[in-house]
Design a protein around this motif. Structure first.
Motif, PDB file in Angstrom:
ATOM      1  N   PRO A 158       3.717  -7.995   1.566  1.00 25.71           N
ATOM      2  CA  PRO A 158       3.478  -6.863   0.664  1.00 25.71           C
ATOM      3  C   PRO A 158       4.805  -6.337   0.114  1.00 25.71           C
ATOM      4  O   PRO A 158       5.785  -6.195   0.853  1.00 25.71           O
ATOM      5  N   LEU A 159       4.827  -6.033  -1.182  1.00 25.60           N
ATOM      6  CA  LEU A 159       6.054  -5.589  -1.830  1.00 25.60           C
ATOM      7  C   LEU A 159       5.791  -4.380  -2.721  1.00 25.60           C
ATOM      8  O   LEU A 159       4.781  -4.317  -3.420  1.00 25.60           O
ATOM      9  N   THR A 160       6.721  -3.441  -2.703  1.00 22.43           N
ATOM     10  CA  THR A 160       6.720  -2.362  -3.686  1.00 22.43           C
ATOM     11  C   THR A 160       7.405  -2.886  -4.948  1.00 22.43           C
ATOM     12  O   THR A 160       8.087  -3.920  -4.908  1.00 22.43           O
ATOM     13  N   PRO A 161       7.265  -2.194  -6.081  1.00 21.96           N
ATOM     14  CA  PRO A 161       7.972  -2.647  -7.294  1.00 21.96           C
ATOM     15  C   PRO A 161       9.473  -2.780  -7.081  1.00 21.96           C
ATOM     16  O   PRO A 161      10.106  -3.695  -7.626  1.00 21.96           O
ATOM     17  N   GLY A 197      11.819 -14.815 -13.134  1.00 16.49           N
ATOM     18  CA  GLY A 197      11.096 -16.049 -13.435  1.00 16.49           C
ATOM     19  C   GLY A 197       9.629 -15.875 -13.742  1.00 16.49           C
ATOM     20  O   GLY A 197       9.032 -16.689 -14.457  1.00 16.49           O
ATOM     21  N   TYR A 198       9.018 -14.789 -13.222  1.00 17.48           N
ATOM     22  CA  TYR A 198       7.570 -14.629 -13.337  1.00 17.48           C
ATOM     23  C   TYR A 198       7.155 -13.228 -13.786  1.00 17.48           C
ATOM     24  O   TYR A 198       6.000 -12.850 -13.642  1.00 17.48           O
ATOM     25  N   GLY A 199       8.116 -12.482 -14.308  1.00 17.52           N
ATOM     26  CA  GLY A 199       7.804 -11.145 -14.799  1.00 17.52           C
ATOM     27  C   GLY A 199       7.380 -10.179 -13.714  1.00 17.52           C
ATOM     28  O   GLY A 199       6.775  -9.148 -14.000  1.00 17.52           O
ATOM     29  N   GLY A 200       7.667 -10.520 -12.458  1.00 14.76           N
ATOM     30  CA  GLY A 200       7.300  -9.654 -11.343  1.00 14.76           C
ATOM     31  C   GLY A 200       5.822  -9.665 -11.015  1.00 14.76           C
ATOM     32  O   GLY A 200       5.347  -8.838 -10.232  1.00 14.76           O
ATOM     33  N   LYS A 201       5.076 -10.609 -11.588  1.00 11.93           N
ATOM     34  CA  LYS A 201       3.621 -10.611 -11.416  1.00 11.93           C
ATOM     35  C   LYS A 201       3.221 -10.986  -9.993  1.00 11.93           C
ATOM     36  O   LYS A 201       3.775 -11.899  -9.392  1.00 11.93           O
ATOM     37  N   MET A 202       2.232 -10.265  -9.495  1.00 17.75           N
ATOM     38  CA  MET A 202       1.642 -10.560  -8.194  1.00 17.75           C
ATOM     39  C   MET A 202       0.124 -10.440  -8.321  1.00 17.75           C
ATOM     40  O   MET A 202      -0.354  -9.707  -9.191  1.00 17.75           O
ATOM     41  N   PRO A 203      -0.617 -11.161  -7.474  1.00 20.33           N
ATOM     42  CA  PRO A 203      -0.127 -11.968  -6.365  1.00 20.33           C
ATOM     43  C   PRO A 203       0.641 -13.193  -6.847  1.00 20.33           C
ATOM     44  O   PRO A 203       0.387 -13.717  -7.934  1.00 20.33           O
ATOM     45  N   GLY A 209       0.800  -1.209   0.000  1.00 26.71           N
ATOM     46  CA  GLY A 209       0.000   0.000   0.000  1.00 26.71           C
ATOM     47  C   GLY A 209       0.836   1.263   0.000  1.00 26.71           C
ATOM     48  O   GLY A 209       2.042   1.232  -0.275  1.00 26.71           O
ATOM     49  N   PRO A 210       0.226   2.403   0.328  1.00 25.57           N
ATOM     50  CA  PRO A 210       0.911   3.697   0.247  1.00 25.57           C
ATOM     51  C   PRO A 210       2.170   3.791   1.100  1.00 25.57           C
ATOM     52  O   PRO A 210       3.113   4.495   0.729  1.00 25.57           O
ATOM     53  N   ASP A 211       2.199   3.080   2.233  1.00 22.88           N
ATOM     54  CA  ASP A 211       3.367   3.167   3.109  1.00 22.88           C
ATOM     55  C   ASP A 211       4.473   2.199   2.715  1.00 22.88           C
ATOM     56  O   ASP A 211       5.539   2.180   3.331  1.00 22.88           O
ATOM     57  N   GLY A 212       4.229   1.388   1.695  1.00 27.36           N
ATOM     58  CA  GLY A 212       5.241   0.455   1.232  1.00 27.36           C
ATOM     59  C   GLY A 212       5.388  -0.785   2.073  1.00 27.36           C
ATOM     60  O   GLY A 212       6.231  -1.638   1.784  1.00 27.36           O
ATOM     61  N   ALA A 213       4.565  -0.910   3.123  1.00 27.59           N
ATOM     62  CA  ALA A 213       4.704  -2.052   4.029  1.00 27.59           C
ATOM     63  C   ALA A 213       3.396  -2.790   4.256  1.00 27.59           C
ATOM     64  O   ALA A 213       3.388  -4.018   4.365  1.00 27.59           O
ATOM     65  N   ALA A 214       2.291  -2.060   4.335  1.00 30.37           N
ATOM     66  CA  ALA A 214       0.993  -2.685   4.582  1.00 30.37           C
ATOM     67  C   ALA A 214       0.391  -3.193   3.274  1.00 30.37           C
ATOM     68  O   ALA A 214       0.867  -2.896   2.178  1.00 30.37           O
ATOM     69  N   LEU A 215      -0.684  -3.949   3.414  1.00 30.11           N
ATOM     70  CA  LEU A 215      -1.367  -4.531   2.266  1.00 30.11           C
ATOM     71  C   LEU A 215      -1.897  -3.454   1.333  1.00 30.11           C
ATOM     72  O   LEU A 215      -2.491  -2.472   1.767  1.00 30.11           O
ATOM     73  N   GLY A 216      -1.692  -3.660   0.030  1.00 31.98           N
ATOM     74  CA  GLY A 216      -2.178  -2.735  -0.977  1.00 31.98           C
ATOM     75  C   GLY A 216      -3.578  -3.065  -1.448  1.00 31.98           C
ATOM     76  O   GLY A 216      -4.286  -3.880  -0.855  1.00 31.98           O
ATOM     77  N   ASP A 217      -3.965  -2.444  -2.564  1.00 28.98           N
ATOM     78  CA  ASP A 217      -5.363  -2.450  -2.991  1.00 28.98           C
ATOM     79  C   ASP A 217      -5.696  -3.495  -4.041  1.00 28.98           C
ATOM     80  O   ASP A 217      -6.718  -3.373  -4.716  1.00 28.98           O
ATOM     81  N   CYS A 218      -4.897  -4.523  -4.201  1.00 26.26           N
ATOM     82  CA  CYS A 218      -5.122  -5.489  -5.274  1.00 26.26           C
ATOM     83  C   CYS A 218      -6.332  -6.385  -4.996  1.00 26.26           C
ATOM     84  O   CYS A 218      -6.326  -7.156  -4.028  1.00 26.26           O
TER      85      CYS A 218
END
Length: 248
Positions: free
Chosen positions: A68-71, A81-87, A38-47
């Motif tokens: 949770p990960l930032t780009p 290996g996975y193009g950075g795709k999440m989840p 999310g916005p703080d770079g640590a908590a869960l984002g909006d996916c």
């Protein structure tokens, strides 16, 4: 984790290997879920797709570590290996991306007393659910990303038409869920998307979901009240942050 993580080999028709049933709760193995921060770079984002996967994990009573990960924080093995795709779900030494693939994997290896799909027993119903729900999120995304106010009316109409399809279908069901009395993967996939729609159109377009869609409203309330939804969710301002970035 090294970049040597590989997908399960296709030793069965599912493509998930032949170890079905090993997933007793005390033998489930290590499960990690890499997702957008999310916005703080640590908590869960909006996916909404991560939200969907978490609902399935919680419904099945599986223990997992949420990461949770930032780009910038994505590990090298995920990018290469996975193009950075999440989840991205990591189960022991296997990794899967795409929420549909992940949830099929979980359903295959950790089956419950009742299946979370109706394709085998009621294929016609499964197709009807797909027809009623498959266009919702695409119509919403097009409406949300549009910055030309002259194009808003037709895009809004297209979204409301898709929501009307869901409402009309729900009026034919004999229970609180899309397939009736039993929750399925389709419900867990749709609910997070409806959450985004409810928050997004109100914040960015100053409109609400039509009150005339009463079956849809009741369905949304029922799904949003479920523990597995709330425990996997994020505040509305995280949704507006995410779509604010998408609209730039």
């Amino acid at each position: 984790m090294s970049s040597s993580i590989a997908l399960a080999s296709a030793r069965s028709t599912t493509g998930f290997g032949d170890a079905r049933g090993r997933g007793a709760r005390d033998e489930q193995g290590r499960i990690e879920l890499l997702c957008k921060a999310g916005p703080d770079g640590a908590a869960l984002g909006d996916c909404p797709f991560c939200h969907y996967v978490q609902m399935v994990l919680r419904y099945k009573g599986l223990r997992y570590r949420l990461i949770p990960l930032t780009p910038e924080d994505k590990p090298e093995w995920l990018v290469e290996g996975y193009g950075g795709k999440m989840p991205c779900l990591v189960h022991d030494e296997e990794a899967y991306t795409d929420s549909g693939t992940i949830t099929q994997y979980l359903e295959y290896f950790f089956p419950g007393e009742e299946p979370l799909t109706v394709e085998d027993e009621k294929p016609e119903l499964a197709e009807e659910v797909k027809t009623a729900t498959s266009g919702v999120f695409g119509a919403f995304a097009r409406y949300m990303k549009n910055m030309d106010k002259e194009q808003d009316p037709p895009l809004q109409a297209a979204l409301f038409e898709e929501l009307d399809k869901v409402d009309s279908f729900l009026q034919t069901t004999k229970g609180p869920f899309l397939a009736g009395e039993r929750i399925t993967l389709d419900d867990m996939a749709l609910a997070p998307k409806l959450y985004h729609i409810k928050v997004g159109v109100a914040h960015f377009k100053n409109v609400i979901i039509p009150p005339s869609l009463t079956a849809l409203a009741a369905y949304m309330q029922h799904m949003f009240d479920m523990d597995i939804f709330q425990e996997s969710s994020y505040p509305p301002d995280v949704i507006t942050w995410g779509w604010g970035n998408a609209r730039k």
